[in-house]
Design a protein around this motif. Structure first.
Motif, PDB file in Angstrom:
ATOM      1  N   ILE A 105       0.864  -1.173   0.000  1.00 37.94           N
ATOM      2  CA  ILE A 105       0.000   0.000   0.000  1.00 37.94           C
ATOM      3  C   ILE A 105       0.905   1.229   0.000  1.00 37.94           C
ATOM      4  O   ILE A 105       1.646   1.457   0.958  1.00 37.94           O
ATOM      5  CB  ILE A 105      -0.936   0.017   1.224  1.00 37.94           C
ATOM      6  CG1 ILE A 105      -1.836  -1.223   1.236  1.00 37.94           C
ATOM      7  CG2 ILE A 105      -1.779   1.288   1.236  1.00 37.94           C
ATOM      8  CD1 ILE A 105      -2.720  -1.313   2.458  1.00 37.94           C
ATOM      9  N   HIS A 106       0.842   1.991  -1.056  1.00 35.94           N
ATOM     10  CA  HIS A 106       1.707   3.159  -1.181  1.00 35.94           C
ATOM     11  C   HIS A 106       1.131   4.317  -0.358  1.00 35.94           C
ATOM     12  O   HIS A 106      -0.003   4.753  -0.593  1.00 35.94           O
ATOM     13  CB  HIS A 106       1.845   3.578  -2.648  1.00 35.94           C
ATOM     14  CG  HIS A 106       2.625   2.605  -3.471  1.00 35.94           C
ATOM     15  ND1 HIS A 106       3.993   2.565  -3.468  1.00 35.94           N
ATOM     16  CD2 HIS A 106       2.206   1.627  -4.318  1.00 35.94           C
ATOM     17  CE1 HIS A 106       4.413   1.619  -4.289  1.00 35.94           C
ATOM     18  NE2 HIS A 106       3.350   1.031  -4.811  1.00 35.94           N
ATOM     19  N   LEU A 107       1.908   4.787   0.585  1.00 31.87           N
ATOM     20  CA  LEU A 107       1.536   5.922   1.420  1.00 31.87           C
ATOM     21  C   LEU A 107       2.678   6.933   1.412  1.00 31.87           C
ATOM     22  O   LEU A 107       3.851   6.560   1.293  1.00 31.87           O
ATOM     23  CB  LEU A 107       1.249   5.497   2.857  1.00 31.87           C
ATOM     24  CG  LEU A 107       0.055   4.563   3.086  1.00 31.87           C
ATOM     25  CD1 LEU A 107      -0.043   4.201   4.560  1.00 31.87           C
ATOM     26  CD2 LEU A 107      -1.243   5.201   2.608  1.00 31.87           C
ATOM     27  N   SER A 108       2.328   8.192   1.551  1.00 31.29           N
ATOM     28  CA  SER A 108       3.366   9.211   1.663  1.00 31.29           C
ATOM     29  C   SER A 108       4.092   9.071   2.995  1.00 31.29           C
ATOM     30  O   SER A 108       3.553   8.509   3.964  1.00 31.29           O
ATOM     31  CB  SER A 108       2.745  10.609   1.545  1.00 31.29           C
ATOM     32  OG  SER A 108       1.829  10.832   2.606  1.00 31.29           O
ATOM     33  N   LEU A 109       5.291   9.568   3.028  1.00 24.88           N
ATOM     34  CA  LEU A 109       6.094   9.449   4.249  1.00 24.88           C
ATOM     35  C   LEU A 109       5.442  10.126   5.456  1.00 24.88           C
ATOM     36  O   LEU A 109       5.402   9.534   6.547  1.00 24.88           O
ATOM     37  CB  LEU A 109       7.492  10.018   3.999  1.00 24.88           C
ATOM     38  CG  LEU A 109       8.472   9.957   5.182  1.00 24.88           C
ATOM     39  CD1 LEU A 109       8.697   8.518   5.611  1.00 24.88           C
ATOM     40  CD2 LEU A 109       9.785  10.628   4.829  1.00 24.88           C
ATOM     41  N   PRO A 110       4.904  11.344   5.348  1.00 24.87           N
ATOM     42  CA  PRO A 110       4.262  11.947   6.521  1.00 24.87           C
ATOM     43  C   PRO A 110       3.083  11.137   7.035  1.00 24.87           C
ATOM     44  O   PRO A 110       2.918  10.976   8.261  1.00 24.87           O
ATOM     45  CB  PRO A 110       3.813  13.332   6.012  1.00 24.87           C
ATOM     46  CG  PRO A 110       4.730  13.636   4.881  1.00 24.87           C
ATOM     47  CD  PRO A 110       4.978  12.312   4.235  1.00 24.87           C
ATOM     48  N   LEU A 111       2.247  10.605   6.126  1.00 22.82           N
ATOM     49  CA  LEU A 111       1.105   9.806   6.562  1.00 22.82           C
ATOM     50  C   LEU A 111       1.561   8.519   7.234  1.00 22.82           C
ATOM     51  O   LEU A 111       0.975   8.089   8.244  1.00 22.82           O
ATOM     52  CB  LEU A 111       0.212   9.500   5.360  1.00 22.82           C
ATOM     53  CG  LEU A 111      -1.055   8.675   5.654  1.00 22.82           C
ATOM     54  CD1 LEU A 111      -1.918   9.394   6.683  1.00 22.82           C
ATOM     55  CD2 LEU A 111      -1.826   8.426   4.360  1.00 22.82           C
ATOM     56  N   ALA A 162       7.638  -7.506  10.960  1.00 23.73           N
ATOM     57  CA  ALA A 162       6.949  -7.157   9.713  1.00 23.73           C
ATOM     58  C   ALA A 162       7.937  -7.022   8.557  1.00 23.73           C
ATOM     59  O   ALA A 162       7.661  -7.465   7.433  1.00 23.73           O
ATOM     60  CB  ALA A 162       6.172  -5.855   9.907  1.00 23.73           C
ATOM     61  N   HIS A 163       9.100  -6.437   8.811  1.00 30.72           N
ATOM     62  CA  HIS A 163      10.101  -6.293   7.755  1.00 30.72           C
ATOM     63  C   HIS A 163      10.653  -7.647   7.324  1.00 30.72           C
ATOM     64  O   HIS A 163      10.908  -7.873   6.126  1.00 30.72           O
ATOM     65  CB  HIS A 163      11.229  -5.386   8.239  1.00 30.72           C
ATOM     66  CG  HIS A 163      10.815  -3.952   8.381  1.00 30.72           C
ATOM     67  ND1 HIS A 163      11.714  -2.951   8.686  1.00 30.72           N
ATOM     68  CD2 HIS A 163       9.601  -3.351   8.258  1.00 30.72           C
ATOM     69  CE1 HIS A 163      11.079  -1.787   8.757  1.00 30.72           C
ATOM     70  NE2 HIS A 163       9.793  -2.020   8.502  1.00 30.72           N
ATOM     71  N   GLU A 164      10.843  -8.551   8.284  1.00 26.61           N
ATOM     72  CA  GLU A 164      11.337  -9.886   7.923  1.00 26.61           C
ATOM     73  C   GLU A 164      10.294 -10.650   7.110  1.00 26.61           C
ATOM     74  O   GLU A 164      10.634 -11.361   6.154  1.00 26.61           O
ATOM     75  CB  GLU A 164      11.693 -10.664   9.196  1.00 26.61           C
ATOM     76  CG  GLU A 164      12.932 -10.147   9.909  1.00 26.61           C
ATOM     77  CD  GLU A 164      14.179 -10.303   9.071  1.00 26.61           C
ATOM     78  OE1 GLU A 164      14.267 -11.283   8.295  1.00 26.61           O
ATOM     79  OE2 GLU A 164      15.085  -9.450   9.178  1.00 26.61           O
ATOM     80  N   PHE A 251       2.108  -4.236   5.309  1.00 26.21           N
ATOM     81  CA  PHE A 251       1.470  -3.776   4.076  1.00 26.21           C
ATOM     82  C   PHE A 251       2.031  -2.445   3.585  1.00 26.21           C
ATOM     83  O   PHE A 251       2.116  -2.228   2.375  1.00 26.21           O
ATOM     84  CB  PHE A 251      -0.049  -3.655   4.292  1.00 26.21           C
ATOM     85  CG  PHE A 251      -0.794  -4.943   4.072  1.00 26.21           C
ATOM     86  CD1 PHE A 251      -1.152  -5.323   2.786  1.00 26.21           C
ATOM     87  CD2 PHE A 251      -1.101  -5.767   5.123  1.00 26.21           C
ATOM     88  CE1 PHE A 251      -1.829  -6.516   2.561  1.00 26.21           C
ATOM     89  CE2 PHE A 251      -1.779  -6.954   4.913  1.00 26.21           C
ATOM     90  CZ  PHE A 251      -2.140  -7.341   3.636  1.00 26.21           C
ATOM     91  N   ILE A 252       2.395  -1.542   4.481  1.00 31.97           N
ATOM     92  CA  ILE A 252       2.832  -0.216   4.028  1.00 31.97           C
ATOM     93  C   ILE A 252       4.334  -0.123   3.827  1.00 31.97           C
ATOM     94  O   ILE A 252       4.821   0.857   3.243  1.00 31.97           O
ATOM     95  CB  ILE A 252       2.372   0.880   5.013  1.00 31.97           C
ATOM     96  CG1 ILE A 252       3.090   0.733   6.364  1.00 31.97           C
ATOM     97  CG2 ILE A 252       0.867   0.860   5.199  1.00 31.97           C
ATOM     98  CD1 ILE A 252       2.756   1.834   7.353  1.00 31.97           C
ATOM     99  N   HIS A 253       5.092  -1.130   4.309  1.00 31.30           N
ATOM    100  CA  HIS A 253       6.549  -1.094   4.138  1.00 31.30           C
ATOM    101  C   HIS A 253       6.911  -1.511   2.722  1.00 31.30           C
ATOM    102  O   HIS A 253       6.482  -2.564   2.233  1.00 31.30           O
ATOM    103  CB  HIS A 253       7.219  -2.031   5.148  1.00 31.30           C
ATOM    104  CG  HIS A 253       8.682  -2.202   4.908  1.00 31.30           C
ATOM    105  ND1 HIS A 253       9.572  -1.155   4.950  1.00 31.30           N
ATOM    106  CD2 HIS A 253       9.427  -3.312   4.605  1.00 31.30           C
ATOM    107  CE1 HIS A 253      10.794  -1.594   4.706  1.00 31.30           C
ATOM    108  NE2 HIS A 253      10.727  -2.892   4.485  1.00 31.30           N
ATOM    109  N   ASP A 254       7.704  -0.673   2.066  1.00 28.05           N
ATOM    110  CA  ASP A 254       8.176  -0.956   0.710  1.00 28.05           C
ATOM    111  C   ASP A 254       9.662  -1.305   0.773  1.00 28.05           C
ATOM    112  O   ASP A 254      10.499  -0.421   0.942  1.00 28.05           O
ATOM    113  CB  ASP A 254       7.951   0.255  -0.192  1.00 28.05           C
ATOM    114  CG  ASP A 254       8.323  -0.024  -1.643  1.00 28.05           C
ATOM    115  OD1 ASP A 254       8.666  -1.188  -1.950  1.00 28.05           O
ATOM    116  OD2 ASP A 254       8.271   0.912  -2.461  1.00 28.05           O
ATOM    117  N   PRO A 255      10.003  -2.581   0.640  1.00 28.48           N
ATOM    118  CA  PRO A 255      11.425  -2.953   0.719  1.00 28.48           C
ATOM    119  C   PRO A 255      12.262  -2.431  -0.439  1.00 28.48           C
ATOM    120  O   PRO A 255      13.491  -2.412  -0.363  1.00 28.48           O
ATOM    121  CB  PRO A 255      11.376  -4.487   0.725  1.00 28.48           C
ATOM    122  CG  PRO A 255      10.090  -4.829   0.061  1.00 28.48           C
ATOM    123  CD  PRO A 255       9.133  -3.743   0.413  1.00 28.48           C
TER     124      PRO A 255
END
Length: 360
Positions: A105-111, A162-164, A251-255
């Protein structure tokens, strides 16, 4: 010697009339011009020395800020060098469309920061309340803050987990994509395929993150359900907050969101401070330059007034004439009987000496 005045022409007139200084008043035109030049040079040297002293501390401060800023830039360059390969790999994988093959899920950094801060706050409160129930203490006591610290640790552990998990999902998607490329189902540039490297997830790291998160989560859940007087459904809902953290971050983390290290807060502050100090120094230097220009302009006026006053008084005319025709030599007078004595009187010839017979 004459001193500088505040009114136009005061210095020039003091050089001519010798106000307070007989030697200057008796000096010739050339000596007066040399004296004026010396006065100007003295004032300029004083102004330059004062300017150096005034700007010394600002310049030293600017040098210290520049050194600190250079060190911060060097640290950022070091980070960039260490992460350059990861940044390059992420760019290559984005070019072949790997982000379309993973849940994201693409979110802006501030959000994203706002969402994580909200979840971290709730996690802190849940574990702070749980530890307060366990130790039977009031809110905001030392034990309550210890529980909040445990909640923060659970939150960070959930982020790691979550990252793993996301790395595991990404690795499988990358291997499947490479298999499709090798089978010919997807066409990419030949040199691009050779540079693609799959992400490998460590089972040990995944197990450690899962174990730590599970232990802390179960501890918080049991405390909420057993020691709380609240409705068990509310306690269960609050206890599931760490799980929500893991799911949301997964879901929001983009590796593949890897970029060069950004400018740090320290660099930003140093750059702002350097700009401010440089502006202050420029203002000081402008004032010094104006003071020096005023001195030079003043002595241009003084030279003009000196030349005008001397011309009006007839000073310097004989010197100017001698510079054109040379000094008068009385030894070449056509009448050898006339001459100047050593005391400046003219000797007249005695009677009877003219014609050699004693009379006309």
């Amino acid at each position: 010697m004459a001193r500088g005045g505040s009114r136009p022409g005061e210095i020039a007139k003091s050089l001519i009339y010798g106000i307070g200084d007989v030697d200057v008043g008796l000096a010739g035109p050339e000596a007066r011009r040399e004296t004026l030049d010396a006065l100007e040079q003295q004032e300029l040297e004083t102004a330059h020395a004062a300017g150096i002293e005034v700007t010394r501390k600002p310049r030293q401060k600017i040098k210290r800020i520049q050194r600190a800023l250079e060190m911060a830039h060097e640290r950022r360059k070091g980070k960039s060098a260490r992460s350059s390969s990861r940044v390059d790999q992420a760019a290559r994988w984005r070019q072949v469309g790997i982000q379309e093959r993973i849940p994201l899920i693409h979110l802006s950094l501030p959000l994203r920061v706002v969402i994580l801060l909200l979840l971290a706050t709730v996690d802190f409160y849940v574990f702070a309340q749980a530890y307060a129930y366990l130790t039977d203490v009031e809110d905001f006591s030392p034990e309550w803050w210890v529980g909040g610290g445990v909640g923060t640790i659970v939150f960070l552990t959930g982020l790691v987990l979550a990252h793993e998990i996301k790395a595991l999902v990404l690795g499988r998607a990358q291997r499947k994509l490479l298999q499709e490329i090798d089978d010919g189902s997807i066409k990419i540039e030949d040199d691009c395929r050779e540079r693609l490297v799959c992400t490998e997830s460590s089972p040990i790291m995944l197990g450690l993150a899962l174990f730590g998160f599970t232990v802390l989560f179960v501890f918080g859940l049991l405390v909420r359900l057993v020691g709380s007087d609240e409705n068990w459904s509310i306690s269960l809902l609050l206890s599931l907050v760490p799980v929500v953290v893991v799911v949301v971050e997964a879901f929001i983390h983009d590796p593949m969101d890897r970029a060069e290290p950004r400018r740090s807060l320290l660099e930003w502050l140093l750059e702002r401070k350097l700009a401010k100090e440089s502006e202050n120094l420029a203002v000081l230097q402008e004032k010094i330059d104006r003071a020096i220009s005023r001195i030079k302009h003043k002595y241009v006026v003084e030279r003009s007034i000196l030349a005008t006053e001397q011309a009006d008084m007839g000073l310097g005319l004989q010197a100017a004439a001698e510079s054109r025709v040379g000094p008068v030599d009385h030894s070449r007078d056509p009448d050898p009987t006339l001459g100047a004595s050593s005391n400046g009187h003219i000797h007249l010839p005695e009677q009877g000496s003219v014609g050699g017979n004693g009379g006309l």
